[in-house]
Design a protein around this motif. Structure first.
Motif, PDB file in Angstrom:
ATOM      1  N   ASP A  16     -75.328  17.509  45.388  1.00  8.46           N
ATOM      2  CA  ASP A  16     -74.391  18.263  46.227  1.00  8.46           C
ATOM      3  C   ASP A  16     -73.119  18.584  45.449  1.00  8.46           C
ATOM      4  O   ASP A  16     -72.202  17.763  45.365  1.00  8.46           O
ATOM      5  CB  ASP A  16     -74.060  17.442  47.480  1.00  8.46           C
ATOM      6  CG  ASP A  16     -73.113  18.151  48.435  1.00  8.46           C
ATOM      7  OD1 ASP A  16     -72.742  19.319  48.182  1.00  8.46           O
ATOM      8  OD2 ASP A  16     -72.743  17.527  49.450  1.00  8.46           O
TER       9      ASP A  16
ATOM     10  N   ALA B 236     -74.746  12.752  45.837  1.00 13.78           N
ATOM     11  CA  ALA B 236     -73.655  13.454  45.151  1.00 13.78           C
ATOM     12  C   ALA B 236     -74.169  14.247  43.960  1.00 13.78           C
ATOM     13  O   ALA B 236     -73.649  15.331  43.659  1.00 13.78           O
ATOM     14  CB  ALA B 236     -72.588  12.462  44.712  1.00 13.78           C
TER      15      ALA B 236
ATOM     16  N   GLU C 152     -66.611  10.457  50.492  1.00 18.71           N
ATOM     17  CA  GLU C 152     -66.945  10.644  49.087  1.00 18.71           C
ATOM     18  C   GLU C 152     -65.699  10.642  48.207  1.00 18.71           C
ATOM     19  O   GLU C 152     -65.726  10.155  47.084  1.00 18.71           O
ATOM     20  CB  GLU C 152     -67.737  11.942  48.883  1.00 18.71           C
ATOM     21  CG  GLU C 152     -69.153  11.896  49.414  1.00 18.71           C
ATOM     22  CD  GLU C 152     -69.232  12.072  50.927  1.00 18.71           C
ATOM     23  OE1 GLU C 152     -68.264  12.570  51.546  1.00 18.71           O
ATOM     24  OE2 GLU C 152     -70.257  11.681  51.509  1.00 18.71           O
TER      25      GLU C 152
ATOM     26  N   SER D 165     -69.755  17.853  46.988  1.00 23.48           N
ATOM     27  CA  SER D 165     -69.326  16.466  47.194  1.00 23.48           C
ATOM     28  C   SER D 165     -68.179  16.137  46.239  1.00 23.48           C
ATOM     29  O   SER D 165     -68.201  16.515  45.065  1.00 23.48           O
ATOM     30  CB  SER D 165     -70.485  15.505  46.923  1.00 23.48           C
ATOM     31  OG  SER D 165     -70.023  14.179  46.830  1.00 23.48           O
TER      32      SER D 165
END
Length: 188
Positions: free
Chosen positions: A114, A111, A54, A117
């Protein structure tokens, strides 16, 4: 010392370029070992620069998200088009960018959900920009008030995913997004 050493900066640039190529060929799930190999560095060097997939995606996508954020601000301040058309145009740009790499729509949605992330901050800022465009269209009575920015971004990303699948017409995403805007419209 003011910043990274020249060799470290060069390695970082090589990794980013190799990742762009690998993601373009194999999608966002491309092997990071393959990215390191293409960059001519060891996997440890890749992870020293980018702790996670990421983090690497964030560097690659941040300029795209920044462009979307700037575009939303520009449209909010200068567009004379109806707000729902402005929103449609921006969502089309988002979906087109999300088609860049196979698997990218899934990565962006993950993302957004989260906060840990490394891609989350860029995605959240892009979502906020879209939220301002959606709010303007809702205030103008052109888009249903019960629709959320998360839903319209999920819609655009879902259509980007659909357009990545083999066999569909080249204009599938634009046609589906245009059709979906009818469902978002205020009835009447």
């Amino acid at each position: 010392m003011d910043g990274p050493r020249a060799d470290a900066q060069r390695n970082r640039e090589l990794i980013v370029a190799a990742a762009r190529d690998a993601f373009a060929e194999d999608g966002t799930d491309a092997s990071l070992r393959e990215v390191a190999r293409r960059a001519g560095v060891g996997i440890g060097t890749l992870y020293r620069h980018f702790r996670t997939r990421e983090a690497l995606l964030e560097v690659i996508l941040d300029c795209n998200f920044e462009t979307l954020r700037e575009r939303a601000d520009y449209l909010l301040n200068t567009s004379t088009q109806p707000p729902h058309e402005v929103l449609l145009g921006w969502l089309t740009e988002l979906a087109a960018g999300a088609r860049t790499y196979q698997g990218l729509p899934r990565s962006i949605m993950a993302a957004l959900d989260d906060e840990s992330s490394e891609l989350h901050t860029s995605c959240a800022a892009m979502r906020a920009s879209g939220g301002r465009l959606l709010a303007r269209a809702q205030q103008a009575g052109q888009v249903r008030a019960d629709v959320t920015v998360y839903e319209v971004i999920a819609l655009a990303l879902g259509l980007a995913w659909a357009a990545q699948q083999p066999g569909g017409p080249s204009d599938l995403m634009a046609r589906l997004l245009s059709t979906a805007m009818y469902g978002l419209a205020v009835p009447g």
